[in-house]
Design a protein around this motif. Structure first.
Motif, PDB file in Angstrom:
ATOM      1  N   VAL A 196       0.843  -1.203   0.000  1.00 45.03           N
ATOM      2  CA  VAL A 196       0.000   0.000   0.000  1.00 45.03           C
ATOM      3  C   VAL A 196       0.873   1.247   0.000  1.00 45.03           C
ATOM      4  O   VAL A 196       0.635   2.188  -0.769  1.00 45.03           O
ATOM      5  CB  VAL A 196      -0.961  -0.003   1.212  1.00 45.03           C
ATOM      6  N   ILE A 197       1.889   1.248   0.832  1.00 45.66           N
ATOM      7  CA  ILE A 197       2.784   2.411   0.904  1.00 45.66           C
ATOM      8  C   ILE A 197       3.486   2.619  -0.439  1.00 45.66           C
ATOM      9  O   ILE A 197       3.548   3.746  -0.950  1.00 45.66           O
ATOM     10  CB  ILE A 197       3.784   2.247   2.065  1.00 45.66           C
ATOM     11  N   GLN A 198       3.989   1.544  -1.019  1.00 44.35           N
ATOM     12  CA  GLN A 198       4.659   1.662  -2.322  1.00 44.35           C
ATOM     13  C   GLN A 198       3.686   2.131  -3.401  1.00 44.35           C
ATOM     14  O   GLN A 198       4.034   2.960  -4.244  1.00 44.35           O
ATOM     15  CB  GLN A 198       5.280   0.321  -2.737  1.00 44.35           C
ATOM     16  N   SER A 199       2.494   1.600  -3.395  1.00 45.90           N
ATOM     17  CA  SER A 199       1.518   1.958  -4.412  1.00 45.90           C
ATOM     18  C   SER A 199       1.158   3.437  -4.344  1.00 45.90           C
ATOM     19  O   SER A 199       1.115   4.117  -5.379  1.00 45.90           O
ATOM     20  CB  SER A 199       0.265   1.098  -4.249  1.00 45.90           C
ATOM     21  N   THR A 200       0.893   3.940  -3.142  1.00 40.70           N
ATOM     22  CA  THR A 200       0.531   5.357  -3.032  1.00 40.70           C
ATOM     23  C   THR A 200       1.729   6.258  -3.299  1.00 40.70           C
ATOM     24  O   THR A 200       1.564   7.351  -3.839  1.00 40.70           O
ATOM     25  CB  THR A 200      -0.073   5.676  -1.649  1.00 40.70           C
ATOM     26  N   ALA A 201       2.921   5.808  -2.940  1.00 41.17           N
ATOM     27  CA  ALA A 201       4.115   6.610  -3.194  1.00 41.17           C
ATOM     28  C   ALA A 201       4.399   6.718  -4.692  1.00 41.17           C
ATOM     29  O   ALA A 201       4.896   7.750  -5.162  1.00 41.17           O
ATOM     30  CB  ALA A 201       5.319   6.021  -2.460  1.00 41.17           C
ATOM     31  N   LEU A 202       4.087   5.676  -5.455  1.00 46.41           N
ATOM     32  CA  LEU A 202       4.370   5.659  -6.898  1.00 46.41           C
ATOM     33  C   LEU A 202       3.184   6.110  -7.750  1.00 46.41           C
ATOM     34  O   LEU A 202       3.300   6.154  -8.973  1.00 46.41           O
ATOM     35  CB  LEU A 202       4.772   4.242  -7.322  1.00 46.41           C
TER      36      LEU A 202
END
Length: 182
Positions: free
Chosen positions: A91-97
């Motif tokens: 989730v963190i990676q998805s929102t960051a990218l």
């Protein structure tokens, strides 16, 4: 009894904690999908997306603090904490990218969905396990109650037989006394 009532309340509390955790995982997934849809629709304000990202990071940190211990007791082959960590990271990676690399963000969203599905299975299994334990305790109590009821019926039967015997003896004594009077 009070102890059984307290045990039942504790079981319901445990099921509620697992359910709330699972619902929050689902809500985070919906928020992630909303963020990705905004990016795909070109309606993405970078400041709003950053706030949404920070909000999800904070929710995930709060969720980690209330991770139900019951989830860890469901399946020895699969680690729910590992699934949660994978979910959190995805989730963190998805929102960051989301803004810079939407295709990669969707890949991480998919991975988050896979981990969420595994967590959902753990939650379902934990809730069923808790309910099953409560049911077995209820069955055991019913058997004890049934034995107690049977014992009471036997005692009542003996008391009834004693009363009938007493009435028979009393009737015999009264009839003998009446025979003597005549």
């Amino acid at each position: 009894t009070q102890a059984e009532k307290a045990r039942l309340e504790r079981d319901l509390s445990r099921i509620t904690a697992v359910t709330r955790f699972n619902q929050e995982i689902g809500a985070i997934q919906l928020d992630l999908a909303d963020i990705l849809n905004r990016v795909a629709g070109d309606g993405a304000d970078e400041a709003a997306l950053y706030r949404a990202h920070v909000g999800l990071v904070n929710r995930l940190a709060g969720l980690e603090d209330v991770f139900p211990e019951e989830l860890g007791q469901t399946n020895r082959l699969s680690d729910p904490r590992r699934h949660f960590a994978d979910f959190r990271d995805a989730v963190i990676q998805s929102t960051a990218l989301a803004v810079g690399n939407p295709a990669r963000a969707e890949h991480f969203a998919f991975l988050a969905g896979v981990s969420a599905t595994a967590l959902n299975e753990h939650a379902r299994s934990a809730a069923l396990s808790i309910a099953s334990e409560a049911l077995h305790r209820g069955d055991a109590q019913a058997r004890v109650f049934g034995r107690h009821t049977m014992q009471e019926r036997i005692v009542a039967g003996f008391v009834l037989l004693l009363l009938l015997a007493f009435w028979a003896v009393a009737a015999h004594w009264v009839s003998r006394r009446l025979d003597r009077l005549t």
